[in-house]
Design an enzyme around this catalytic site. Sequence first.
Site, short mmCIF file in Angstrom:
data_model
loop_
_atom_site.label_atom_id
_atom_site.label_comp_id
_atom_site.label_asym_id
_atom_site.label_seq_id
_atom_site.Cartn_x
_atom_site.Cartn_y
_atom_site.Cartn_z
N ASP A 81 0.82 -1.21 0.00
CA ASP A 81 0.00 0.00 0.00
C ASP A 81 0.85 1.26 0.00
O ASP A 81 2.06 1.21 0.20
CB ASP A 81 -0.96 -0.01 1.21
CG ASP A 81 -0.26 -0.37 2.52
OD1 ASP A 81 0.98 -0.28 2.58
OD2 ASP A 81 -0.96 -0.73 3.47
N HIS A 154 -7.06 -4.25 10.24
CA HIS A 154 -6.80 -4.10 8.81
C HIS A 154 -5.51 -4.81 8.41
O HIS A 154 -4.60 -5.00 9.20
CB HIS A 154 -6.81 -2.63 8.37
CG HIS A 154 -5.62 -1.81 8.74
ND1 HIS A 154 -5.70 -0.45 8.93
CD2 HIS A 154 -4.33 -2.13 8.94
CE1 HIS A 154 -4.51 0.03 9.22
NE2 HIS A 154 -3.65 -0.97 9.24
#
Length: 259
Positions: A81, A154
């Site tokens: 990410d 997450h």
Amino acid sequence: MNYSTDNLTQVNLTLYKNAEEASIYTANTIAALISRKQKEGKHAVLGLATGNTPKRVYQELIRMHNDEGLSFQNVISFNLDEYFPINAGDSQSYTYFMEQNLFAHVDIKSSNIHIPHVDGSSTDISKYCNEYEEKIASYGGLDLQLLGIGRNGHIGFNEPRSSFDSITRLVNLHPVTREDAKSDFGTLENVPQQAISMGINTILQAKKILLLALGQRKSEIINKAIYGAVSIDTPASILQSLPQVEYILDSDAAALIQK
Ligand code: GLP
């Protein structure tokens, strides 16, 4: 896919007494894969993570490169990410993090490094994200994905309520995630609202997944992720149903686990 939860005995847990030992074990696992693939004349396709958790792992990989001749020439890396928008050169960017904490210190080819960074002016982010997926697939998929875990469960930046079928895309960051990133950015206002993240499905396709969790602040979410219900409210919970997942914990992160 079957997301059954009746397989608790199959959960692959590796426990270490401290963060140092857990990190070294993780680095050894990654190094063994790189070396094995090298002997076979193949690429090692690594999914890499950022955050505090993998820092010591990267230090150990750098040490192995310097002292033991571990080469990264055959490594193809894909980071999980990156914030959006952000300048790649900003000290809070994951592009900068990876350069500082690993890439500048080993012999990986810069053309083999992939980080989902999109220029703020880019108009076609979803095309970029689809191409990121295609690039991973073009190398035959990820051989190994290294993961940390956010306090809200997450993985990557796949926040609660992310679909288990999600692929690389632009996501909105959860308040807990932005709060946790505040110390890096100085103020909450400076923390980006969005990021580009590999999807949960992208991660699940990896042939081997190492989830590293260190420290007491991860103990609650780790217990929930491994032994709680499989639910999109806790994105990491999907991993408990997969045989290729190994959880590597120090004793503080494992403190609430009751088997
Ligand atoms: C960020 C990253 C995640 C990482 C998480 C935990 O949100 N996008 O990939 O796992 O932080 O960070 P830390 O390891 O610093 O606790």
